[in-house]
Design a protein around this motif. Structure first.
Motif, PDB file in Angstrom:
ATOM      1  N   PHE A 109       0.847  -1.189   0.000  1.00 51.05           N
ATOM      2  CA  PHE A 109       0.000   0.000   0.000  1.00 51.05           C
ATOM      3  C   PHE A 109       0.890   1.250   0.000  1.00 51.05           C
ATOM      4  O   PHE A 109       0.897   2.038   0.948  1.00 51.05           O
ATOM      5  CB  PHE A 109      -0.925  -0.026   1.206  1.00 51.05           C
ATOM      6  N   ASP A 110       1.618   1.446  -1.097  1.00 48.38           N
ATOM      7  CA  ASP A 110       2.571   2.546  -1.167  1.00 48.38           C
ATOM      8  C   ASP A 110       1.895   3.904  -1.365  1.00 48.38           C
ATOM      9  O   ASP A 110       2.567   4.933  -1.394  1.00 48.38           O
ATOM     10  CB  ASP A 110       3.590   2.304  -2.284  1.00 48.38           C
ATOM     11  N   PHE A 111       0.557   3.913  -1.470  1.00 47.79           N
ATOM     12  CA  PHE A 111      -0.177   5.171  -1.580  1.00 47.79           C
ATOM     13  C   PHE A 111      -0.500   5.758  -0.206  1.00 47.79           C
ATOM     14  O   PHE A 111      -0.986   6.891  -0.106  1.00 47.79           O
ATOM     15  CB  PHE A 111      -1.484   4.960  -2.367  1.00 47.79           C
ATOM     16  N   LEU A 112      -0.228   5.008   0.849  1.00 46.95           N
ATOM     17  CA  LEU A 112      -0.501   5.487   2.199  1.00 46.95           C
ATOM     18  C   LEU A 112       0.541   6.517   2.637  1.00 46.95           C
ATOM     19  O   LEU A 112       1.613   6.626   2.032  1.00 46.95           O
ATOM     20  CB  LEU A 112      -0.512   4.315   3.181  1.00 46.95           C
ATOM     21  N   PRO A 113       0.257   7.283   3.686  1.00 47.72           N
ATOM     22  CA  PRO A 113       1.206   8.298   4.162  1.00 47.72           C
ATOM     23  C   PRO A 113       2.534   7.678   4.587  1.00 47.72           C
ATOM     24  O   PRO A 113       2.632   6.474   4.851  1.00 47.72           O
ATOM     25  CB  PRO A 113       0.479   8.933   5.359  1.00 47.72           C
ATOM     26  N   GLU A 114       3.560   8.512   4.668  1.00 44.05           N
ATOM     27  CA  GLU A 114       4.893   8.091   5.078  1.00 44.05           C
ATOM     28  C   GLU A 114       4.831   7.311   6.396  1.00 44.05           C
ATOM     29  O   GLU A 114       4.185   7.706   7.360  1.00 44.05           O
ATOM     30  CB  GLU A 114       5.794   9.318   5.256  1.00 44.05           C
ATOM     31  N   GLY A 115       5.524   6.178   6.417  1.00 39.45           N
ATOM     32  CA  GLY A 115       5.528   5.314   7.579  1.00 39.45           C
ATOM     33  C   GLY A 115       4.565   4.156   7.449  1.00 39.45           C
ATOM     34  O   GLY A 115       4.851   3.049   7.918  1.00 39.45           O
ATOM     35  N   LEU A 116       3.415   4.418   6.817  1.00 42.67           N
ATOM     36  CA  LEU A 116       2.440   3.344   6.579  1.00 42.67           C
ATOM     37  C   LEU A 116       2.576   2.739   5.188  1.00 42.67           C
ATOM     38  O   LEU A 116       1.954   1.712   4.904  1.00 42.67           O
ATOM     39  CB  LEU A 116       1.013   3.874   6.770  1.00 42.67           C
ATOM     40  N   ASP A 117       3.378   3.388   4.341  1.00 44.59           N
ATOM     41  CA  ASP A 117       3.502   2.912   2.964  1.00 44.59           C
ATOM     42  C   ASP A 117       4.346   1.639   2.853  1.00 44.59           C
ATOM     43  O   ASP A 117       4.539   1.125   1.748  1.00 44.59           O
ATOM     44  CB  ASP A 117       4.072   4.003   2.062  1.00 44.59           C
ATOM     45  N   GLY A 118       4.862   1.146   3.965  1.00 46.62           N
ATOM     46  CA  GLY A 118       5.560  -0.138   3.950  1.00 46.62           C
ATOM     47  C   GLY A 118       4.652  -1.318   4.215  1.00 46.62           C
ATOM     48  O   GLY A 118       5.094  -2.466   4.214  1.00 46.62           O
ATOM     49  N   LEU A 119       3.371  -1.054   4.472  1.00 45.29           N
ATOM     50  CA  LEU A 119       2.411  -2.125   4.729  1.00 45.29           C
ATOM     51  C   LEU A 119       2.027  -2.861   3.447  1.00 45.29           C
ATOM     52  O   LEU A 119       1.957  -2.267   2.366  1.00 45.29           O
ATOM     53  CB  LEU A 119       1.151  -1.561   5.377  1.00 45.29           C
ATOM     54  N   GLY A 120       1.741  -4.126   3.583  1.00 48.22           N
ATOM     55  CA  GLY A 120       1.289  -4.916   2.448  1.00 48.22           C
ATOM     56  C   GLY A 120       0.587  -6.173   2.910  1.00 48.22           C
ATOM     57  O   GLY A 120       0.509  -6.465   4.105  1.00 48.22           O
ATOM     58  N   MET A 121       0.070  -6.923   1.969  1.00 45.49           N
ATOM     59  CA  MET A 121      -0.561  -8.196   2.278  1.00 45.49           C
ATOM     60  C   MET A 121      -0.381  -9.155   1.109  1.00 45.49           C
ATOM     61  O   MET A 121      -0.090  -8.735  -0.025  1.00 45.49           O
ATOM     62  CB  MET A 121      -2.046  -8.020   2.620  1.00 45.49           C
ATOM     63  N   PHE A 122      -0.540 -10.423   1.392  1.00 42.40           N
ATOM     64  CA  PHE A 122      -0.367 -11.439   0.359  1.00 42.40           C
ATOM     65  C   PHE A 122      -1.272 -12.617   0.679  1.00 42.40           C
ATOM     66  O   PHE A 122      -1.775 -12.761   1.805  1.00 42.40           O
ATOM     67  CB  PHE A 122       1.089 -11.905   0.281  1.00 42.40           C
ATOM     68  N   GLY A 123      -1.463 -13.491  -0.290  1.00 46.04           N
ATOM     69  CA  GLY A 123      -2.271 -14.670  -0.055  1.00 46.04           C
ATOM     70  C   GLY A 123      -2.336 -15.554  -1.280  1.00 46.04           C
ATOM     71  O   GLY A 123      -1.991 -15.128  -2.397  1.00 46.04           O
ATOM     72  N   ASN A 124      -2.757 -16.770  -1.092  1.00 47.02           N
ATOM     73  CA  ASN A 124      -3.044 -17.661  -2.224  1.00 47.02           C
ATOM     74  C   ASN A 124      -4.104 -18.672  -1.825  1.00 47.02           C
ATOM     75  O   ASN A 124      -4.317 -18.932  -0.629  1.00 47.02           O
ATOM     76  CB  ASN A 124      -1.767 -18.340  -2.743  1.00 47.02           C
TER      77      ASN A 124
ATOM     78  N   TYR B 253      -8.906 -28.289  -0.693  1.00 47.47           N
ATOM     79  CA  TYR B 253      -8.785 -26.830  -0.585  1.00 47.47           C
ATOM     80  C   TYR B 253      -7.688 -26.471   0.409  1.00 47.47           C
ATOM     81  O   TYR B 253      -7.536 -27.115   1.455  1.00 47.47           O
ATOM     82  CB  TYR B 253     -10.102 -26.211  -0.108  1.00 47.47           C
ATOM     83  N   SER B 254      -6.937 -25.436   0.101  1.00 41.07           N
ATOM     84  CA  SER B 254      -5.942 -24.907   1.022  1.00 41.07           C
ATOM     85  C   SER B 254      -5.694 -23.446   0.690  1.00 41.07           C
ATOM     86  O   SER B 254      -5.918 -23.005  -0.441  1.00 41.07           O
ATOM     87  CB  SER B 254      -4.629 -25.700   0.948  1.00 41.07           C
ATOM     88  N   TYR B 255      -5.264 -22.692   1.687  1.00 39.46           N
ATOM     89  CA  TYR B 255      -4.950 -21.289   1.442  1.00 39.46           C
ATOM     90  C   TYR B 255      -3.992 -20.776   2.505  1.00 39.46           C
ATOM     91  O   TYR B 255      -3.820 -21.388   3.571  1.00 39.46           O
ATOM     92  CB  TYR B 255      -6.218 -20.427   1.428  1.00 39.46           C
ATOM     93  N   ASN B 256      -3.355 -19.649   2.212  1.00 32.36           N
ATOM     94  CA  ASN B 256      -2.675 -18.889   3.248  1.00 32.36           C
ATOM     95  C   ASN B 256      -2.870 -17.412   2.964  1.00 32.36           C
ATOM     96  O   ASN B 256      -3.026 -16.992   1.810  1.00 32.36           O
ATOM     97  CB  ASN B 256      -1.197 -19.276   3.394  1.00 32.36           C
ATOM     98  N   ILE B 257      -2.902 -16.644   4.018  1.00 32.20           N
ATOM     99  CA  ILE B 257      -3.101 -15.208   3.907  1.00 32.20           C
ATOM    100  C   ILE B 257      -2.260 -14.538   4.979  1.00 32.20           C
ATOM    101  O   ILE B 257      -2.090 -15.075   6.085  1.00 32.20           O
ATOM    102  CB  ILE B 257      -4.593 -14.834   4.059  1.00 32.20           C
ATOM    103  N   GLY B 258      -1.710 -13.381   4.660  1.00 30.84           N
ATOM    104  CA  GLY B 258      -0.842 -12.742   5.637  1.00 30.84           C
ATOM    105  C   GLY B 258      -0.637 -11.264   5.368  1.00 30.84           C
ATOM    106  O   GLY B 258      -1.011 -10.733   4.329  1.00 30.84           O
ATOM    107  N   GLY B 259      -0.042 -10.624   6.351  1.00 34.40           N
ATOM    108  CA  GLY B 259       0.322  -9.219   6.245  1.00 34.40           C
ATOM    109  C   GLY B 259       1.825  -9.067   6.351  1.00 34.40           C
ATOM    110  O   GLY B 259       2.522  -9.934   6.891  1.00 34.40           O
ATOM    111  N   LEU B 260       2.344  -7.951   5.840  1.00 35.56           N
ATOM    112  CA  LEU B 260       3.781  -7.719   5.874  1.00 35.56           C
ATOM    113  C   LEU B 260       4.074  -6.230   6.006  1.00 35.56           C
ATOM    114  O   LEU B 260       3.226  -5.374   5.732  1.00 35.56           O
ATOM    115  CB  LEU B 260       4.457  -8.306   4.638  1.00 35.56           C
ATOM    116  N   TYR B 261       5.288  -5.963   6.442  1.00 38.09           N
ATOM    117  CA  TYR B 261       5.734  -4.577   6.580  1.00 38.09           C
ATOM    118  C   TYR B 261       7.231  -4.526   6.285  1.00 38.09           C
ATOM    119  O   TYR B 261       8.002  -5.327   6.833  1.00 38.09           O
ATOM    120  CB  TYR B 261       5.466  -4.040   7.983  1.00 38.09           C
ATOM    121  N   GLU B 262       7.615  -3.594   5.408  1.00 41.43           N
ATOM    122  CA  GLU B 262       9.024  -3.402   5.067  1.00 41.43           C
ATOM    123  C   GLU B 262       9.320  -1.910   4.989  1.00 41.43           C
ATOM    124  O   GLU B 262       8.917  -1.238   4.036  1.00 41.43           O
ATOM    125  CB  GLU B 262       9.360  -4.092   3.742  1.00 41.43           C
TER     126      GLU B 262
END
Length: 277
Positions: A130-145, A171-180
């Protein structure tokens, strides 16, 4: 690939892939062990049992077709979809059959080769920052399959004909959040798989026409996380947690009301300091 997109400021890119492969997988060394272990239980109502290897196991062979579409819309953001198809021969599975040893009949578990089987399915996955978020929060992201795996054993003479492959969840899945950002790299991910058949119960002891009975495993999921911080160019501190929700493994004899094996896996937490000289 992501670094190249970032450096060159490329526009969104679509990639299409298709492949065909023939594979061969050797049996595990332990499965080939000709040794046999058996015992007579104290309860006379329980048939003696045992287990052993099978030195006559053949290698698993397969033909694989895959097609994938990937769309990259940012330096580290993408979505993808894939379809796959497998024709499998001689997959190794555990079978239970009666064997007579010194005049006593035992239920003996041994690995054996299945006949023909097929596996087909779809997998969709994605990751976004989510690089459109304000400075400091723009390192947030998420992923899944999310994966659908539809399998079937096809050999008419096999006791598992028409059933899904052992050990394969549909059926199987994973979902997660990340920050860099700011030297911090953090991940939290929840991984889940649906119920599956672990092994055939009874083998040749099943009543003819009664259908296959399985030792099954309930659907379950687990939550893991990791956080690392680069103190400087030479030092990094990390903290990890594994199975923080204390996921439970529950297997049962065909019906959930008849449990076979219930385990609460340990939760693990660790911290480490990495130094580079």
């Amino acid at each position: 690939r992501f670094q190249i997109l970032d450096r060159l400021k490329l526009t969104p890119a679509l990639q299409l892939r298709a492949s065909y492969a023939k594979t061969l997988s050797r049996p595990a060394f332990g499965d080939l062990n000709p040794g046999l272990f058996y015992q007579v239980p104290n309860n006379a109502n329980i048939r003696p049992n045992g287990n052993g290897g099978n030195p006559d196991l053949r290698s698993q062979k397969s033909e694989a077709w895959d097609a994938t579409a990937e769309y990259y819309f940012g330096p580290s953001s993408y979505v993808s979809a894939a379809v796959y198809y497998r024709e499998i021969k001689d997959r190794v599975a555990i079978g239970v059959e009666p064997e007579v040893i010194d005049g006593i009949t035992y239920n003996i578990s041994r690995p054996r080769n299945l006949g023909g089987a097929q596996l087909k399915g779809v997998e969709v996955s994605g990751q976004v920052f989510f690089d459109f978020l304000p400075e400091g929060l723009d390192g947030l992201g998420m992923f899944g399959n999310f994966t659908i795996a539809d399998s079937k054993i096809k050999t008419p003479s096999d006791p598992l004909v028409g059933e899904p492959l052992l050990g394969v969840s549909k059926y199987s899945y994973n979902i997660g959040g990340l920050y860099e950002k700011y030297g911090i790299t953090a991940r939290v991910v929840y991984t889940w798989r649906g119920k599956f058949n672990e092994g055939l119960f009874g083998g040749g002891l099943l009543v003819p026409g009664d259908g296959a009975k399985f030792n099954r495993v309930k659907a379950n999921g687990r939550l893991d996380f990791s956080v690392s911080y680069d103190i400087n160019e030479n030092l990094a501190l990390s903290v990890d947690g594994v199975n923080v929700l204390k996921s439970k493994y529950y297997s049962y004899f065909h019906t959930p009301g008849f449990p076979h094996d219930i385990r609460v896996d340990d939760s693990f937490y660790g911290a480490s300091l990495r130094a580079r000289f």
